[in-house]
Design an enzyme around this catalytic site. Structure first.
Site, PDB file in Angstrom:
ATOM      1  N   SER A  91      -7.177 -24.764  57.775  1.00 19.51           N
ATOM      2  CA  SER A  91      -6.814 -23.692  58.700  1.00 19.51           C
ATOM      3  C   SER A  91      -7.937 -22.662  58.816  1.00 19.51           C
ATOM      4  O   SER A  91      -8.048 -21.954  59.810  1.00 19.51           O
ATOM      5  CB  SER A  91      -5.538 -23.014  58.212  1.00 19.51           C
ATOM      6  OG  SER A  91      -5.703 -22.652  56.862  1.00 19.51           O
ATOM      7  N   TYR A  92      -8.792 -22.596  57.788  1.00 21.07           N
ATOM      8  CA  TYR A  92      -9.885 -21.624  57.768  1.00 21.07           C
ATOM      9  C   TYR A  92     -11.047 -22.044  58.666  1.00 21.07           C
ATOM     10  O   TYR A  92     -11.781 -21.220  59.185  1.00 21.07           O
ATOM     11  CB  TYR A  92     -10.397 -21.489  56.324  1.00 21.07           C
ATOM     12  CG  TYR A  92     -10.764 -22.840  55.725  1.00 21.07           C
ATOM     13  CD1 TYR A  92     -12.006 -23.414  55.957  1.00 21.07           C
ATOM     14  CD2 TYR A  92      -9.827 -23.565  54.972  1.00 21.07           C
ATOM     15  CE1 TYR A  92     -12.323 -24.667  55.448  1.00 21.07           C
ATOM     16  CE2 TYR A  92     -10.137 -24.813  54.472  1.00 21.07           C
ATOM     17  CZ  TYR A  92     -11.385 -25.362  54.708  1.00 21.07           C
ATOM     18  OH  TYR A  92     -11.688 -26.612  54.228  1.00 21.07           O
ATOM     19  N   VAL A 134     -15.695 -27.600  56.204  1.00 18.42           N
ATOM     20  CA  VAL A 134     -16.684 -27.637  55.128  1.00 18.42           C
ATOM     21  C   VAL A 134     -17.624 -28.813  55.391  1.00 18.42           C
ATOM     22  O   VAL A 134     -17.175 -29.942  55.598  1.00 18.42           O
ATOM     23  CB  VAL A 134     -16.023 -27.789  53.739  1.00 18.42           C
ATOM     24  CG1 VAL A 134     -17.093 -27.925  52.655  1.00 18.42           C
ATOM     25  CG2 VAL A 134     -15.108 -26.615  53.426  1.00 18.42           C
ATOM     26  N   GLY A 137     -14.539 -31.513  54.632  1.00 20.44           N
ATOM     27  CA  GLY A 137     -13.185 -30.960  54.622  1.00 20.44           C
ATOM     28  C   GLY A 137     -12.889 -30.134  55.850  1.00 20.44           C
ATOM     29  O   GLY A 137     -13.796 -29.627  56.511  1.00 20.44           O
ATOM     30  N   ASP A 189      -3.387 -21.090  45.001  1.00 22.23           N
ATOM     31  CA  ASP A 189      -3.395 -22.355  45.739  1.00 22.23           C
ATOM     32  C   ASP A 189      -4.066 -23.466  44.936  1.00 22.23           C
ATOM     33  O   ASP A 189      -4.934 -24.174  45.439  1.00 22.23           O
ATOM     34  CB  ASP A 189      -4.065 -22.165  47.108  1.00 22.23           C
ATOM     35  CG  ASP A 189      -3.680 -23.279  48.098  1.00 22.23           C
ATOM     36  OD1 ASP A 189      -2.653 -23.960  47.863  1.00 22.23           O
ATOM     37  OD2 ASP A 189      -4.412 -23.468  49.080  1.00 22.23           O
TER      38      ASP A 189
HETATM   39  C1  38R Z   1     -16.707 -31.590  47.944  1.00 24.61           C
HETATM   40  C2  38R Z   1     -16.809 -32.963  47.803  1.00 24.61           C
HETATM   41  C3  38R Z   1     -15.901 -33.764  48.455  1.00 24.61           C
HETATM   42  N1  38R Z   1     -14.929 -33.208  49.204  1.00 24.61           N
HETATM   43  N2  38R Z   1     -15.711 -31.073  48.676  1.00 24.61           N
HETATM   44  C4  38R Z   1     -15.995 -25.397  47.682  1.00 24.61           C
HETATM   45  C5  38R Z   1     -17.217 -25.915  48.352  1.00 24.61           C
HETATM   46  C6  38R Z   1     -17.599 -27.282  47.869  1.00 24.61           C
HETATM   47  C7  38R Z   1     -17.010 -28.478  48.156  1.00 24.61           C
HETATM   48  N3  38R Z   1     -18.609 -27.489  47.055  1.00 24.61           N
HETATM   49  N4  38R Z   1     -18.694 -28.788  46.780  1.00 24.61           N
HETATM   50  C8  38R Z   1     -17.739 -29.419  47.445  1.00 24.61           C
HETATM   51  N5  38R Z   1     -17.623 -30.778  47.327  1.00 24.61           N
HETATM   52  C9  38R Z   1     -15.882 -24.809  49.997  1.00 24.61           C
HETATM   53  C10 38R Z   1     -14.840 -31.892  49.305  1.00 24.61           C
HETATM   54  N6  38R Z   1     -13.816 -31.397  50.036  1.00 24.61           N
HETATM   55  C11 38R Z   1     -13.309 -30.116  50.062  1.00 24.61           C
HETATM   56  C12 38R Z   1     -13.122 -29.362  48.928  1.00 24.61           C
HETATM   57  C13 38R Z   1     -12.517 -28.094  49.014  1.00 24.61           C
HETATM   58  C14 38R Z   1     -12.892 -29.603  51.280  1.00 24.61           C
HETATM   59  C15 38R Z   1     -12.300 -28.352  51.360  1.00 24.61           C
HETATM   60  C16 38R Z   1     -12.131 -27.604  50.244  1.00 24.61           C
HETATM   61  C17 38R Z   1     -11.401 -26.304  50.330  1.00 24.61           C
HETATM   62  C18 38R Z   1     -15.375 -24.440  48.656  1.00 24.61           C
HETATM   63  C19 38R Z   1     -12.191 -25.133  50.537  1.00 24.61           C
HETATM   64  C20 38R Z   1     -16.907 -25.872  49.809  1.00 24.61           C
HETATM   65  N7  38R Z   1     -12.711 -24.143  50.686  1.00 24.61           N
END
Ligand code: 38R
Length: 462
Positions: free
Chosen positions: A14-15, A18, A11, A126
């Site tokens: 703006s922050y 990921v 992901g 959000d």
């Molecule tokens: C996934 C799987 C597929 N796409 N995230 C939540 C954390 C996280 C994300 N744990 N597991 C995931 N798994 C930051 C994504 N995309 C994704 C999801 C949320 C991309 C950005 C965000 C927003 C928080 C934020 C990683 N923050």
């Protein structure tokens, strides 16, 4: 952060970014949220600190688990448990919507997670498909608390707010500085129909267009919001869309069941004061007919236990001394107050070295015992782009009819004001087109992927 091997980007926002990573020692798969350099950007710093502070307070099986906090070379890193996918991924896989049974299970957990936040006087602000994670066994976890905030003493105004436009409540759109938990309930209403149909409920491409979509379906704003709209300098010279032939939810979605429409309508009250609380929502017919809530409570318990088992071997929580030395003051405190998963006895001695698999295992056990968790108050079931003005084919045709005056482009607007006006649908119009009329339904999400997102984050300082 050297102990993590990057597996791929999941992901970007703006922050910062990921990344999915593997802990080289334990093999645990994690998601590392790397913030942009925070020294130059007060907003990024604020978001990072806020997210850490709130996630520290909020531990619940329907909220993402923060494992570790690092600060390195002026950047914050938050290490989270990795959760399989997001609801947005599901919607991309099923562009015509998810099946009823899956939506009910997701929604039940989404509302539980938000109810927990609300019981701690925290509003997420959000809620949207990308911020809803789903584990392989189907456990839902809300994430991204970068814009969440605590409710201050009642009556105190909030001077900043953010939300992704499509899920934004009318009070936020008109710039009401007194808003509350009901903004999350509104987003739930937008989510439920989107999950079932695959179609975003109110896909506005500017703030004024967003208000148009809302009033077209739900009728005119309440007097307070009308007044605020006309007082808001962002909308100077603009008239509120007055809709004569509204298309109510039941007419727009005749195939949706009465129970779903009832829930959606409750969440989507134009007057925030009339929206139910999350606890009340969980008592809706949608969740209680055919004994769903009770049955699912058992199922969820097993799912959570299964996820906990799957993760157990990987679990490891650690903050290195080196990370600590890279920061000071307020930030040091942020790292220091990593009190979750920490055996209190070892805390003082090893403030920055947290490693307590036993406490983890106990926590997993506790959190799977839903019935003993958060009391019946929040757990009634005892379970445990670019914005642009439109061309003539767009839904902003009402603008002409309603006599909207498009203000001239003022060149020397400050960057913030200019982008705020753009968001409000009043700014200049590069590459003007209306995706809603030019593209197929599925393409909503394509726009997002191309980085020209109508789901973009809009930061407004009221
Ligand atoms: C996934 C799987 C597929 N796409 N995230 C939540 C954390 C996280 C994300 N744990 N597991 C995931 N798994 C930051 C994504 N995309 C994704 C999801 C949320 C991309 C950005 C965000 C927003 C928080 C934020 C990683 N923050």
């Amino acid at each position: 952060m050297e102990k993590y091997q990057a597996l791929g980007l999941v992901g970007e926002g703006s922050y910062g970014v990921v990344t999915k990573c593997r802990n080289k020692d334990s093999g645990q798969i994690v998601a590392v949220k790397k913030f942009l350099e925070s020294e130059d950007d007060a907003m990024v710093k604020k978001m990072a600190l806020r997210e850490i502070k709130l996630l520290k307070q909020l531990r619940h099986e329907n909220l993402v688990n923060l494992l570790e906090v690092c600060k390195k070379k002026k950047r914050w890193y938050l290490v989270f448990e990795f959760v399989d996918h997001t609801v947005l991924d599901d919607l991309e896989a099923f562009p015509n919507g998810l099946d009823y049974s899956r939506v009910r299970k997701y929604l039940f957990q989404i509302i539980r997670g938000i109810a927990f936040c609300h019981s701690h006087n925290i509003i997420h602000r959000d809620i949207k498909p990308e911020n809803i994670l789903v584990s392989q066994s189907g456990v839902v976890k809300l994430c991204d608390f970068g814009f969440a905030r605590t409710l201050e003493a009642s009556g105190e105004a909030y001077t900043d707010y953010v939300a992704t436009r499509w899920y934004r409540a009318p009070e936020l759109l008109v710039g009401d500085i007194k808003y509350g938990k009901a903004v999350d309930v509104w987003a739930i209403g937008c989510l439920v129909t989107e999950m079932l149909t695959g179609e975003p409920l109110f896909p506005g491409d500017s703030d004024i267009d967003q208000l148009y979509h809302i009033t077209k379906c739900l009728g005119n704003l309440i007097p307070r919001h009308k007044e605020l709209f006309y007082k808001n300098p962002l909308f100077a010279g603009v008239r509120l869309p007055e809709v004569k032939d509204i298309e109510p939810l039941d007419r727009r979605y005749p195939k949706l069941s009465a129970a779903v429409l009832d829930l959606a309508k409750k969440c989507l009250q134009i007057d925030p004061g009339k929206r139910p609380s999350c606890v009340e929502l969980l008592q809706c017919d949608f969740f209680n007919k055919d004994g769903f809530a009770e049955r699912f409570a058992q199922e969820l318990k097993l799912k959570i236990q299964k996820d906990a088992r799957d993760n157990q071997l990987q679990k490891k929580s650690k903050i290195s001394k080196k990370d600590k030395d890279d920061c000071s003051g307020e930030e040091r405190k942020m790292l220091a107050i990593q009190d979750f998963n920490i055996d209190p006895k070892s805390r003082d001695a090893k403030l920055f070295k947290v490693k307590c698999p036993k406490a983890d295992a106990e926590k997993a056990e506790r959190s799977s015992n839903l019935s003993s968790l958060y009391g019946s108050a929040i757990n009634p079931f005892k379970i445990g782009p670019q914005t642009s003005l439109k061309d003539s084919s767009s839904s902003l045709d009402y603008a002409k009819n309603a006599g909207i005056v498009i203000p001239p482009i003022i060149q020397n607007l400050s960057a913030t004001t200019a982008s705020m006006r753009m968001n409000a649908g009043m700014g200049p119009v590069p590459g003007n087109h209306n995706y809603r009329f030019l593209m197929k339904k599925q393409s909503f999400r394509q726009i997002r992927k191309n980085g020209n997102s109508p789901r973009q984050m809009c930061v407004c300082q009221n």
